[in-house]
Design a protein around this motif. Structure first.
Motif, mmCIF file in Angstrom:
data_model
loop_
_atom_site.group_PDB
_atom_site.id
_atom_site.type_symbol
_atom_site.label_atom_id
_atom_site.label_comp_id
_atom_site.label_asym_id
_atom_site.label_seq_id
_atom_site.Cartn_x
_atom_site.Cartn_y
_atom_site.Cartn_z
ATOM 1 N N LEU A 138 0.641 -1.331 0.052
ATOM 2 C CA LEU A 138 -0.253 0.554 0.320
ATOM 3 C C LEU A 138 1.287 1.064 0.217
ATOM 4 O O LEU A 138 0.477 2.151 -0.758
ATOM 5 N N ALA A 139 2.221 1.226 0.977
ATOM 6 C CA ALA A 139 2.823 2.467 0.766
ATOM 7 C C ALA A 139 3.356 3.009 -0.650
ATOM 8 O O ALA A 139 3.973 3.570 -1.145
ATOM 9 N N GLU A 140 4.165 1.035 -0.935
ATOM 10 C CA GLU A 140 4.123 2.034 -2.620
ATOM 11 C C GLU A 140 3.314 2.422 -3.325
ATOM 12 O O GLU A 140 3.791 3.320 -4.686
ATOM 13 N N ARG A 157 0.811 1.002 11.023
ATOM 14 C CA ARG A 157 1.532 1.961 10.043
ATOM 15 C C ARG A 157 0.211 2.649 9.172
ATOM 16 O O ARG A 157 0.829 3.547 8.147
ATOM 17 N N LEU A 158 -0.817 1.534 9.113
ATOM 18 C CA LEU A 158 -2.169 1.649 7.867
ATOM 19 C C LEU A 158 -2.310 3.186 8.511
ATOM 20 O O LEU A 158 -2.592 4.225 8.088
ATOM 21 N N GLN A 176 -7.213 5.983 17.082
ATOM 22 C CA GLN A 176 -8.052 7.399 18.064
ATOM 23 C C GLN A 176 -6.568 7.355 19.357
ATOM 24 O O GLN A 176 -6.261 8.320 19.479
ATOM 25 N N ARG A 177 -5.891 6.417 19.441
ATOM 26 C CA ARG A 177 -4.719 6.579 20.314
ATOM 27 C C ARG A 177 -3.962 7.261 19.647
ATOM 28 O O ARG A 177 -2.602 7.938 20.394
ATOM 29 N N LEU A 178 -3.365 7.226 17.844
ATOM 30 C CA LEU A 178 -2.337 7.862 17.474
ATOM 31 C C LEU A 178 -2.440 9.033 16.578
ATOM 32 O O LEU A 178 -1.629 10.439 17.025
ATOM 33 N N ALA A 179 -4.059 9.290 16.832
ATOM 34 C CA ALA A 179 -4.096 10.481 15.923
ATOM 35 C C ALA A 179 -6.028 11.432 16.969
ATOM 36 O O ALA A 179 -6.636 11.311 15.506
ATOM 37 N N PRO A 180 -5.588 11.549 17.818
ATOM 38 C CA PRO A 180 -6.883 11.709 18.747
ATOM 39 C C PRO A 180 -8.231 13.365 17.994
ATOM 40 O O PRO A 180 -8.833 13.212 18.378
#
Length: 402
Positions: free
Chosen positions: A155-157, A192-193, A228-232
């Motif tokens: 997906l990143a590629e 990562r997603l 929610q944890r990574l981007a509240p």
């Protein structure tokens, strides 16, 4: 003969569900089906649902009247509690009740995707998702799945090499015990997603109908909770769930959790579709969830589906060594299998039907470039003796053509 009616481009030559098109085979006497993704009727808590239905009707005419498009306050409260039990910080106002989670996805396509927009889909994917995307006029970008779920490196590629103006608006994924592959996305890949979604401003639709059906203690929190944890302050994930696989599909009760801007637009879109999800079904669901029977019903389903899964996977390994490969699922309702390249896919399907065993050919799960030497097998509906018989019949079909 030409039709009097002029159809829209999406329905000029529509393709029906490739799974439901297998239904005529089910009418053959003695057929054992590993095809449909239906939950087992033997696991429906009919007594508990009957009691909940009686309570719903005893509360007065409210359950028989129109209701709020967003869903009844009582059910939104119960579903928010369900989300919190799964690790999602959720209040009732963040929940939109839908008529199954499939409606939730359809509403999101209405409010987020225009014809020509790119949408990423894990591949192989649920056929109804692919059909909804085609009807929305989306350009489908396939992202491969391996034994650990969505390949986030691939997906990143894809995102890195795609010009900014052509990047996908959203990605659809079933990270927990996916349909059709039964895979479980690892915690590292979930993180990562979310990071990729934030970097490329891509919405992620997490469909979670099977997450409760775990066969081991390994049950990562939903992708939504990870976000929610990574981007509240800017969660890019929209969460869809359903009671269809854990209570009963006949209720047609699903739900969406998202930020206020998304929910408001989906509510307006829903007003033109069904106005409101059945208030009677919602009331039954409320009384059932309040009864305290849900955890026991889910635990019973997990134990039984694990037993059926092992009957299928152990049987395939024993009867078809070297001729069929698969990843043993840690939950859900499906096994995704590949068979030897020297076997003709159509000949195998015909030989299986002739021996009264049915599966879904893998081509149904690809937007393009299908791997024809694949199949989806569901262990949910048949009982263990039927699964054992189905494996014997499938092995005989393979032997006949290969």
């Amino acid at each position: 003969m030409a039709s009097f009616f002029a159809f829209t481009p999406a329905f000029a030559e529509p393709q029906g569900s490739p799974i439901r098109e297998l239904f005529p085979y089910l009418g053959r006497p003695g057929m054992v089906s590993l095809a449909g993704g239906y939950p087992s009727p033997s696991l429906f808590d009919q007594d508990g649902l009957a009691e909940a239905a009686a309570q719903a009707l005893a509360t007065g005419a409210g359950a028989l009247q129109y209701g709020a498009t967003e869903g009844s306050p009582a059910l939104r409260e119960q579903l928010a509690a369900q989300c919190r039990a799964r690790g999602i910080a959720c209040e009732p106002g963040e929940v939109l009740v839908t008529t199954g989670s499939q409606q939730g996805f359809d509403l999101l396509l209405r409010v987020l995707v225009q014809p020509g927009d790119a949408v990423c889909v894990e591949t192989p994917a649920y056929p109804a998702t692919l059909a909804a995307l085609r009807q929305a006029g989306a350009r489908v970008l396939s992202v491969p799945v391996d034994a650990h779920g969505l390949d986030v490196d691939a997906l990143a590629e894809l995102l890195a090499r795609t010009p900014a103006a052509e990047r996908p608006r959203l990605l659809y994924t079933v990270p927990s015990f996916s349909n059709p592959c039964g895979t479980l996305l690892t915690q590292a890949r979930r993180e990562r997603l979310v990071q990729l979604a934030l970097q490329y401003r891509m919405a992620v639709v997490e469909d979670d109908p099977y997450g409760e059906l775990a066969f081991t203690s390994e049950r990562p929190a939903p992708l939504y909770a990870c976000a929610q944890r990574l981007a509240p302050e800017a969660n890019p994930v929209i969460y869809l769930a359903s009671l269809s696989k854990t209570v009963a599909p006949g209720l047609r009760v699903g739900w969406m959790v998202a930020d206020a801007a998304v929910l408001r637009r989906c509510t307006v879109a829903k007003q033109t579709v069904d106005l409101c999800t059945s208030p009677l079904a919602q009331s039954v669901a409320v009384h059932y969830l309040r009864s305290g029977r849900y955890p026991q019903a889910v635990a019973r389903a997990c134990a039984e589906y694990r037993r059926r899964m092992l009957a299928l996977t152990d049987g395939l390994a024993r009867e078809l060594p070297g001729r069929m490969s698969f990843v043993t699922p840690a939950g859900g309702m499906f096994v995704w299998a590949s068979f030897a390249r020297d076997i003709d896919p159509q000949a195998l399907f015909e030989a299986a039907v002739a021996r009264l065993v049915l599966y879904v050919p893998g081509k149904a799960f690809y937007a393009d470039a299908p791997d024809l030497h694949t199949m989806r097998l569901s262990f949910a509906a048949p009982e263990v003796p039927q699964i054992a018989e189905a494996v014997q019949r499938l092995a005989a079909a393979v032997q006949a053509v290969g």
